[in-house]
Design a protein around this motif. Sequence first.
Motif, PDB file in Angstrom:
ATOM      1  N   ARG A 199      67.227 -17.301 -16.983  1.00  0.00           N
ATOM      2  CA  ARG A 199      68.076 -17.921 -15.975  1.00  0.00           C
ATOM      3  C   ARG A 199      67.336 -19.097 -15.366  1.00  0.00           C
ATOM      4  N   GLN A 200      68.059 -20.100 -15.019  1.00  0.00           N
ATOM      5  CA  GLN A 200      67.495 -21.238 -14.323  1.00  0.00           C
ATOM      6  C   GLN A 200      68.033 -21.228 -12.899  1.00  0.00           C
ATOM      7  N   SER A 201      67.271 -21.796 -11.971  1.00  0.00           N
ATOM      8  CA  SER A 201      67.781 -21.871 -10.608  1.00  0.00           C
ATOM      9  C   SER A 201      69.010 -22.770 -10.596  1.00  0.00           C
ATOM     10  N   LEU A 202      70.015 -22.343  -9.870  1.00  0.00           N
ATOM     11  CA  LEU A 202      71.272 -23.074  -9.823  1.00  0.00           C
ATOM     12  C   LEU A 202      71.226 -24.077  -8.668  1.00  0.00           C
ATOM     13  N   LYS A 203      71.467 -25.324  -8.973  1.00  0.00           N
ATOM     14  CA  LYS A 203      71.416 -26.370  -7.955  1.00  0.00           C
ATOM     15  C   LYS A 203      72.770 -27.054  -7.869  1.00  0.00           C
ATOM     16  N   LEU A 204      73.395 -26.922  -6.710  1.00  0.00           N
ATOM     17  CA  LEU A 204      74.711 -27.511  -6.499  1.00  0.00           C
ATOM     18  C   LEU A 204      74.618 -29.010  -6.228  1.00  0.00           C
ATOM     19  N   ARG A 205      75.670 -29.707  -6.570  1.00  0.00           N
ATOM     20  CA  ARG A 205      75.800 -31.091  -6.129  1.00  0.00           C
ATOM     21  C   ARG A 205      75.831 -31.121  -4.599  1.00  0.00           C
ATOM     22  N   PRO A 206      75.556 -32.263  -3.982  1.00  0.00           N
ATOM     23  CA  PRO A 206      75.640 -32.357  -2.516  1.00  0.00           C
ATOM     24  C   PRO A 206      77.019 -31.946  -2.014  1.00  0.00           C
ATOM     25  N   ALA A 207      77.048 -31.377  -0.820  1.00  0.00           N
ATOM     26  CA  ALA A 207      78.300 -30.855  -0.268  1.00  0.00           C
ATOM     27  C   ALA A 207      79.376 -31.930  -0.171  1.00  0.00           C
ATOM     28  N   PHE A 208      78.988 -33.170   0.154  1.00  0.00           N
ATOM     29  CA  PHE A 208      80.015 -34.205   0.301  1.00  0.00           C
ATOM     30  C   PHE A 208      80.678 -34.520  -1.040  1.00  0.00           C
ATOM     31  N   GLU A 209      79.940 -34.365  -2.152  1.00  0.00           N
ATOM     32  CA  GLU A 209      80.549 -34.582  -3.465  1.00  0.00           C
ATOM     33  C   GLU A 209      81.583 -33.492  -3.756  1.00  0.00           C
ATOM     34  N   LEU A 210      81.256 -32.262  -3.382  1.00  0.00           N
ATOM     35  CA  LEU A 210      82.220 -31.174  -3.557  1.00  0.00           C
ATOM     36  C   LEU A 210      83.459 -31.424  -2.696  1.00  0.00           C
ATOM     37  N   ALA A 211      83.238 -31.935  -1.480  1.00  0.00           N
ATOM     38  CA  ALA A 211      84.359 -32.204  -0.579  1.00  0.00           C
ATOM     39  C   ALA A 211      85.247 -33.325  -1.114  1.00  0.00           C
ATOM     40  N   LEU A 212      84.641 -34.348  -1.680  1.00  0.00           N
ATOM     41  CA  LEU A 212      85.421 -35.446  -2.257  1.00  0.00           C
ATOM     42  C   LEU A 212      86.252 -34.960  -3.447  1.00  0.00           C
ATOM     43  N   ARG A 213      85.634 -34.145  -4.297  1.00  0.00           N
ATOM     44  CA  ARG A 213      86.367 -33.624  -5.457  1.00  0.00           C
ATOM     45  C   ARG A 213      87.488 -32.695  -5.004  1.00  0.00           C
ATOM     46  N   SER A 214      87.212 -31.870  -4.014  1.00  0.00           N
ATOM     47  CA  SER A 214      88.232 -30.983  -3.468  1.00  0.00           C
ATOM     48  C   SER A 214      89.397 -31.785  -2.897  1.00  0.00           C
ATOM     49  N   SER A 215      89.091 -32.886  -2.222  1.00  0.00           N
ATOM     50  CA  SER A 215      90.141 -33.725  -1.635  1.00  0.00           C
ATOM     51  C   SER A 215      91.002 -34.371  -2.710  1.00  0.00           C
ATOM     52  N   CYS A 216      90.369 -34.832  -3.783  1.00  0.00           N
ATOM     53  CA  CYS A 216      91.134 -35.410  -4.895  1.00  0.00           C
ATOM     54  C   CYS A 216      92.082 -34.379  -5.486  1.00  0.00           C
ATOM     55  N   LEU A 217      91.571 -33.171  -5.681  1.00  0.00           N
ATOM     56  CA  LEU A 217      92.411 -32.106  -6.225  1.00  0.00           C
ATOM     57  C   LEU A 217      93.595 -31.832  -5.306  1.00  0.00           C
ATOM     58  N   ASN A 236      94.784 -26.559 -11.927  1.00  0.00           N
ATOM     59  CA  ASN A 236      93.608 -26.835 -11.101  1.00  0.00           C
ATOM     60  C   ASN A 236      93.601 -26.103  -9.759  1.00  0.00           C
ATOM     61  N   TRP A 237      94.646 -25.365  -9.442  1.00  0.00           N
ATOM     62  CA  TRP A 237      94.654 -24.628  -8.175  1.00  0.00           C
ATOM     63  C   TRP A 237      93.434 -23.704  -8.058  1.00  0.00           C
ATOM     64  N   GLU A 238      93.106 -23.030  -9.148  1.00  0.00           N
ATOM     65  CA  GLU A 238      91.983 -22.086  -9.089  1.00  0.00           C
ATOM     66  C   GLU A 238      90.649 -22.808  -8.941  1.00  0.00           C
ATOM     67  N   ARG A 276      88.295 -21.804 -12.856  1.00  0.00           N
ATOM     68  CA  ARG A 276      87.153 -21.480 -11.995  1.00  0.00           C
ATOM     69  C   ARG A 276      85.834 -21.796 -12.694  1.00  0.00           C
ATOM     70  N   PHE A 277      85.765 -21.517 -13.987  1.00  0.00           N
ATOM     71  CA  PHE A 277      84.557 -21.817 -14.753  1.00  0.00           C
ATOM     72  C   PHE A 277      84.276 -23.318 -14.725  1.00  0.00           C
ATOM     73  N   MET A 278      85.316 -24.137 -14.879  1.00  0.00           N
ATOM     74  CA  MET A 278      85.128 -25.583 -14.836  1.00  0.00           C
ATOM     75  C   MET A 278      84.613 -26.021 -13.471  1.00  0.00           C
ATOM     76  N   ALA A 279      85.146 -25.433 -12.400  1.00  0.00           N
ATOM     77  CA  ALA A 279      84.708 -25.809 -11.057  1.00  0.00           C
ATOM     78  C   ALA A 279      83.221 -25.515 -10.864  1.00  0.00           C
ATOM     79  N   PHE A 280      82.786 -24.325 -11.274  1.00  0.00           N
ATOM     80  CA  PHE A 280      81.372 -23.980 -11.128  1.00  0.00           C
ATOM     81  C   PHE A 280      80.501 -24.857 -12.036  1.00  0.00           C
ATOM     82  N   ALA A 281      80.965 -25.095 -13.262  1.00  0.00           N
ATOM     83  CA  ALA A 281      80.184 -25.915 -14.188  1.00  0.00           C
ATOM     84  C   ALA A 281      80.012 -27.331 -13.653  1.00  0.00           C
ATOM     85  N   TRP A 282      81.084 -27.905 -13.110  1.00  0.00           N
ATOM     86  CA  TRP A 282      80.990 -29.258 -12.557  1.00  0.00           C
ATOM     87  C   TRP A 282      80.115 -29.269 -11.303  1.00  0.00           C
ATOM     88  N   ALA A 283      80.333 -28.308 -10.417  1.00  0.00           N
ATOM     89  CA  ALA A 283      79.585 -28.265  -9.158  1.00  0.00           C
ATOM     90  C   ALA A 283      78.086 -28.113  -9.395  1.00  0.00           C
TER      91      ALA A 283
END
Length: 333
Positions: free
Chosen positions: A10-28, A102-104, A296-303
């Motif tokens: 396993r590798q340590s999981l590192k998320l994108r910055p929170a604002f990037e997640l917020a921008l993607r969420s807003s687009c969705l 993309n709802w999920e 959901r898998f795509m969301a985690f993979a992108w994040a």
Amino acid sequence: MAFRATASLRQSLKLRPAFELALRSSCLQLVLARWGLETAALMGLQGNQTANDDDRKLRAVEAITDAMYKSGLDDHATSAEKEMLEKPYRSWEYSDYVYGDNWEALGALQWLLGRQHVIPPYYSSFDRARLFRNTAIMPADPSTIENFVDTFMSSQIRQHVDAQQLQHAVNTSEAWIWRARAQVLLGLREEISNDTADRPGSQQETALEAALRTRHIPSSLRKIAADLPNTIPLAAKHSLDKGLIGSVESDDFGIVVEMKETPEEVSANQPRTTTVPYRNLDSDHLDALRKIAESRFMAFAWALGKIDTWDIEKTGELLSINPINAIWTPENE
């Protein structure tokens, strides 16, 4: 002395910055708002639709498109998303309506942002109305989009899920995407065999490759198809032991379904449920579960930076987020 690998599986999981997640969420959320209007219009063609209703929805569509540009989301939306928002009202094609899958993903991103506290089981969907309320975004009001994103702009913003929660969510996602893909492979094996029974074997493989690509299944997984009747029970056992699924039913992932209710149960708001094996679901329910797992898998993979662009086709190239799918990772890793 025999060589032994010492690197962790396993590798340590590192998320994108929170604002990037917020921008993607807003687009969705913006495009899904348009999706809702287009879907309602499509259904309205077969029902009672007044001129006033149509005019109101047209103005809403125009306001959503304007909001994308006024809020600056056009710099973060994909080309496909911008194209959908720029299309005239009621001109969407089938490929545009598929965006509703993309709802999920929106729910998973909101969970990562701390706006959604629970990820539903992989046989249940997020509450769509709640997902919209979670952000306080009014799709036609650019200022609400800016307010939501600004909440996550500070570099001091801490992640809203800890490492253990994130790892478990990713592992669970991997288990369910594996099972969904396994079901597709089982179906395709029979389908391709029947369709090309009289053709040379090489043509059969070519047809199978094409079918896998259209369903976003990594082509390398075709190697496991022949042994899936033996592998699925093992995957179910491992997943249950690791807490990635809630139950095993007849050597398969257990799926909780609601039973037909009596009038008394309806009035008491006490639906009856039963658990069935994944493989026993009908084609519509199997397709619904696949889309939940895939989104959901795509969301985690992108994040987590495992895919660089928001594109469902990219998930078809990704076997797992961990170096090895969590189902098959040794317990001590």
